[in-house]
Design a protein around this motif. Sequence first.
Motif, short mmCIF file in Angstrom:
data_model
loop_
_atom_site.label_atom_id
_atom_site.label_comp_id
_atom_site.label_asym_id
_atom_site.label_seq_id
_atom_site.Cartn_x
_atom_site.Cartn_y
_atom_site.Cartn_z
N TYR A 4 -4.39 -17.13 -26.88
CA TYR A 4 -4.94 -16.50 -28.10
C TYR A 4 -3.92 -16.62 -29.21
O TYR A 4 -2.77 -16.19 -29.09
N ASP A 5 -4.36 -17.21 -30.33
CA ASP A 5 -3.48 -17.42 -31.48
C ASP A 5 -3.81 -16.51 -32.65
O ASP A 5 -3.29 -16.72 -33.76
N VAL A 31 1.13 -17.50 -23.04
CA VAL A 31 1.50 -16.29 -23.79
C VAL A 31 2.55 -16.70 -24.81
O VAL A 31 3.66 -17.12 -24.44
N SER A 78 6.27 -13.14 -29.06
CA SER A 78 5.82 -11.86 -29.62
C SER A 78 4.47 -11.43 -29.07
O SER A 78 3.73 -10.68 -29.72
N GLN A 79 4.12 -11.94 -27.88
CA GLN A 79 2.91 -11.51 -27.19
C GLN A 79 3.25 -11.08 -25.77
O GLN A 79 4.27 -11.46 -25.21
N GLU A 80 2.34 -10.29 -25.22
CA GLU A 80 2.32 -10.02 -23.79
C GLU A 80 0.87 -10.06 -23.35
O GLU A 80 -0.04 -9.79 -24.16
N ALA A 81 0.64 -10.44 -22.10
CA ALA A 81 -0.72 -10.49 -21.56
C ALA A 81 -0.81 -9.56 -20.36
O ALA A 81 0.06 -9.57 -19.48
N ALA A 96 6.14 -13.73 -22.76
CA ALA A 96 5.93 -15.03 -23.39
C ALA A 96 6.28 -16.15 -22.43
O ALA A 96 7.30 -16.13 -21.74
N PHE A 122 -4.52 -9.59 -24.57
CA PHE A 122 -3.36 -10.11 -25.28
C PHE A 122 -2.89 -9.02 -26.25
O PHE A 122 -3.68 -8.53 -27.06
N ASN A 176 -0.22 -7.92 -29.25
CA ASN A 176 0.68 -8.40 -30.29
C ASN A 176 1.91 -7.49 -30.32
O ASN A 176 1.81 -6.29 -30.59
N LYS A 177 3.09 -8.05 -30.06
CA LYS A 177 4.32 -7.26 -29.97
C LYS A 177 5.12 -7.24 -31.27
O LYS A 177 6.20 -6.64 -31.32
N SER A 193 3.24 -2.12 -23.27
CA SER A 193 1.89 -2.68 -23.28
C SER A 193 0.99 -2.04 -22.22
O SER A 193 -0.19 -1.76 -22.47
#
Length: 304
Positions: free
Chosen positions: A9-10, A36, A39-42, A56, A89, A91-92, A132
Amino acid sequence: MTSIDRLKYDGPENGQPWLVHKCRSEDLVLGGQLVVTQSQEALFFEGGEAPHLFLAGTYTLPKSNAPLFKSLMKIPFGRRTLFAAEVYFINKTSHLDMKWGTSVPFQIMDPKYNMMLTVRAFGQYGITVSNSRVFVTSIIGAVSGGHVSDYNTVTSLFTGLINVKVKEVISKCIIRKGISLLDIHHLLGEISDECRFEINAAFSRYGIEVVTFYVESINFPDDEVQLFKDALSKKRVLATLGEDYYRQRSLDILENRASSRFSFGQETLGSGSTSKERSFCPTCNVEVPAHSKFCGQCGSPIEM
């Protein structure tokens, strides 16, 4: 159904800020790829639980579903096997331009002048997801439909909390400083720091960190401010009149005391001079006591 062998996911196509994106897929492929970005986590949900959190990186899901993620490795694509799962997803990144404001003005008693004023405040703050797993499990479940994609949807849940904390901090600050509400603007920095500390303590329970919090303005209705100033002017006038009255009264008392002392002195002098007056017999010229009617020597009458 169309199988998904690459999950990534962008962000939304319109480029708007996003906080959480939920991918609901009934046919996610075992052996498929999970991407990932920075600055993301899933977070993966299975059977209502969220035991799997990915930082990431690029991952290939295992080929076996028993247990599903214990053998997670970065390996090439393998056999396609379908399974049901939910993937969030998160956003961090820190989002720093969140707006806040007192949705309902609140009243505070001015401790210096003992008058009530209606207070309104607004400003800006920034948040980031610090945990998260806690954030998704505690907040997402509280949002209708379980889908969150922007910051406003989440932070609207905390409007009441922000208002309460801001009111508490302002009230404590003016009491501690012993100042009037009308003189509070030079303390905005101190109030902002205290608000961030108090609000962050509440947000952290939901996996959110308040990284910045600014109180940009504290204001009051114009009509109340005018009434406030008018009342203060009347108090000052009455206070001035009172001071003049007591000053004049004190002068009158001093003058009366001085006059009384002067009169008493005059009476004393008068009585003393009378007591020292001398009388003589007109016949034998012998000194007789004052106010005597007859001479004690010759018996002649004494003229008064």
